[in-house]
Design a protein around this motif. Structure first.
Motif, PDB file in Angstrom:
ATOM      1  N   GLN A  11       0.828  -1.221   0.000  1.00  0.00           N
ATOM      2  CA  GLN A  11       0.000   0.000   0.000  1.00  0.00           C
ATOM      3  C   GLN A  11       0.855   1.261   0.000  1.00  0.00           C
ATOM      4  O   GLN A  11       0.476   2.263  -0.613  1.00  0.00           O
ATOM      5  CB  GLN A  11      -0.983  -0.018   1.171  1.00  0.00           C
ATOM      6  CG  GLN A  11      -2.141  -0.979   0.871  1.00  0.00           C
ATOM      7  CD  GLN A  11      -3.291  -0.835   1.838  1.00  0.00           C
ATOM      8  OE1 GLN A  11      -3.158  -1.167   3.012  1.00  0.00           O
ATOM      9  NE2 GLN A  11      -4.415  -0.352   1.354  1.00  0.00           N
TER      10      GLN A  11
ATOM     11  N   GLU B 166       1.621   1.636  -3.568  1.00  0.00           N
ATOM     12  CA  GLU B 166       0.451   2.116  -4.314  1.00  0.00           C
ATOM     13  C   GLU B 166       0.215   3.603  -4.064  1.00  0.00           C
ATOM     14  O   GLU B 166      -0.120   4.345  -4.982  1.00  0.00           O
ATOM     15  CB  GLU B 166      -0.812   1.328  -3.949  1.00  0.00           C
ATOM     16  CG  GLU B 166      -0.844  -0.101  -4.465  1.00  0.00           C
ATOM     17  CD  GLU B 166      -0.490  -0.208  -5.936  1.00  0.00           C
ATOM     18  OE1 GLU B 166      -1.077   0.528  -6.744  1.00  0.00           O
ATOM     19  OE2 GLU B 166       0.391  -1.017  -6.272  1.00  0.00           O
ATOM     20  N   HIS B 167       0.359   4.015  -2.822  1.00  0.00           N
ATOM     21  CA  HIS B 167       0.099   5.426  -2.510  1.00  0.00           C
ATOM     22  C   HIS B 167       1.109   6.350  -3.197  1.00  0.00           C
ATOM     23  O   HIS B 167       0.759   7.436  -3.637  1.00  0.00           O
ATOM     24  CB  HIS B 167       0.064   5.648  -0.998  1.00  0.00           C
ATOM     25  CG  HIS B 167      -1.182   5.094  -0.370  1.00  0.00           C
ATOM     26  ND1 HIS B 167      -1.715   5.565   0.797  1.00  0.00           N
ATOM     27  CD2 HIS B 167      -2.017   4.106  -0.775  1.00  0.00           C
ATOM     28  CE1 HIS B 167      -2.822   4.889   1.087  1.00  0.00           C
ATOM     29  NE2 HIS B 167      -3.010   3.995   0.151  1.00  0.00           N
TER      30      HIS B 167
ATOM     31  N   LYS C  51      -5.656   2.693  -7.733  1.00  0.00           N
ATOM     32  CA  LYS C  51      -6.639   2.944  -6.673  1.00  0.00           C
ATOM     33  C   LYS C  51      -7.412   1.673  -6.343  1.00  0.00           C
ATOM     34  O   LYS C  51      -7.699   1.388  -5.186  1.00  0.00           O
ATOM     35  CB  LYS C  51      -7.616   4.041  -7.093  1.00  0.00           C
ATOM     36  CG  LYS C  51      -7.016   5.427  -7.056  1.00  0.00           C
ATOM     37  CD  LYS C  51      -8.085   6.456  -7.403  1.00  0.00           C
ATOM     38  CE  LYS C  51      -7.517   7.862  -7.465  1.00  0.00           C
ATOM     39  NZ  LYS C  51      -8.463   8.786  -8.114  1.00  0.00           N
TER      40      LYS C  51
ATOM     41  N   ASP D  97      -5.260  -0.621  -4.343  1.00  0.00           N
ATOM     42  CA  ASP D  97      -5.166  -0.127  -2.965  1.00  0.00           C
ATOM     43  C   ASP D  97      -6.418  -0.514  -2.164  1.00  0.00           C
ATOM     44  O   ASP D  97      -6.318  -0.989  -1.032  1.00  0.00           O
ATOM     45  CB  ASP D  97      -4.982   1.394  -3.007  1.00  0.00           C
ATOM     46  CG  ASP D  97      -4.842   1.983  -1.622  1.00  0.00           C
ATOM     47  OD1 ASP D  97      -4.057   1.436  -0.824  1.00  0.00           O
ATOM     48  OD2 ASP D  97      -5.532   2.989  -1.333  1.00  0.00           O
TER      49      ASP D  97
END
Ligand SMILES: [Fe+2]
Length: 164
Positions: free
Chosen positions: A108, A111-112, A145, A148
């Motif tokens: 994550q 991903e962020h 997104k 995530d």
């Protein structure tokens, strides 16, 4: 390059090189994470996103081409650090109950970073009138997104409890 030539288009291209390098590192990292996890659902999430990442690299290739540039990465130190942290989790939590949630947390963070980068690139592409590039980047942004969100669901679903 002279300061006056450092335009938004220059910054866009430099950032494109940054995410290109980042995606290449992510491809390898997702492969390692899929191998490391003990959860079949998480493995399939990592594998699916690995395939998506392959497409994302191709979209970046298309954008370089649209700009008449050769696809080229530029070492992304932020991603190198995030990938390295993931590697540490894999080593330190090998066979431990908290391994999977640790993997999710590192994925994550990755991903962020990507969501931040692609969000910016979409907005710059629009600003530069590069509509085709903007929609390619938007497709990728949506995939990041979605991944995530899926990782959050997996963590909140069962994995956090199993780890505790
Ligand atoms: Fe990506």
């Amino acid at each position: 390059m002279a300061t006056k030539d450092k335009t938004l288009e220059t910054l866009f291209l430099e950032t494109l090189k940054d995410v290109y390098h980042a995606e290449k590192q992510i491809l390898r990292a997702l492969g390692r994470m899929a191998k490391a996890t003990q959860s079949p659902e998480l493995r399939s999430a990592f594998e699916t996103h690995r395939e998506e990442t392959d497409n994302q690299v191709q979209r970046l290739d298309q954008i370089f081409e649209l700009m008449g540039k050769r696809s080229r990465g530029k070492p992304c130190e932020a991603m190198q650090g995030l990938v390295e942290e993931g590697r540490e989790i894999m080593e330190e939590f090998k066979d431990a109950p908290a391994l999977d949630v640790g993997l999710i947390a590192s994925a994550q963070a990755i991903e962020h970073y990507e969501i931040a980068r692609y969000g910016t690139l979409v907005s710059w592409a629009r600003h530069l009138g590069m509509d085709e590039a903007a929609s390619l980047l938007e497709e990728t942004l949506e995939e990041e997104k979605k991944t995530d969100g899926l990782l959050t669901e997996l963590a909140e679903g069962t994995l956090n409890e199993e780890a505790a």
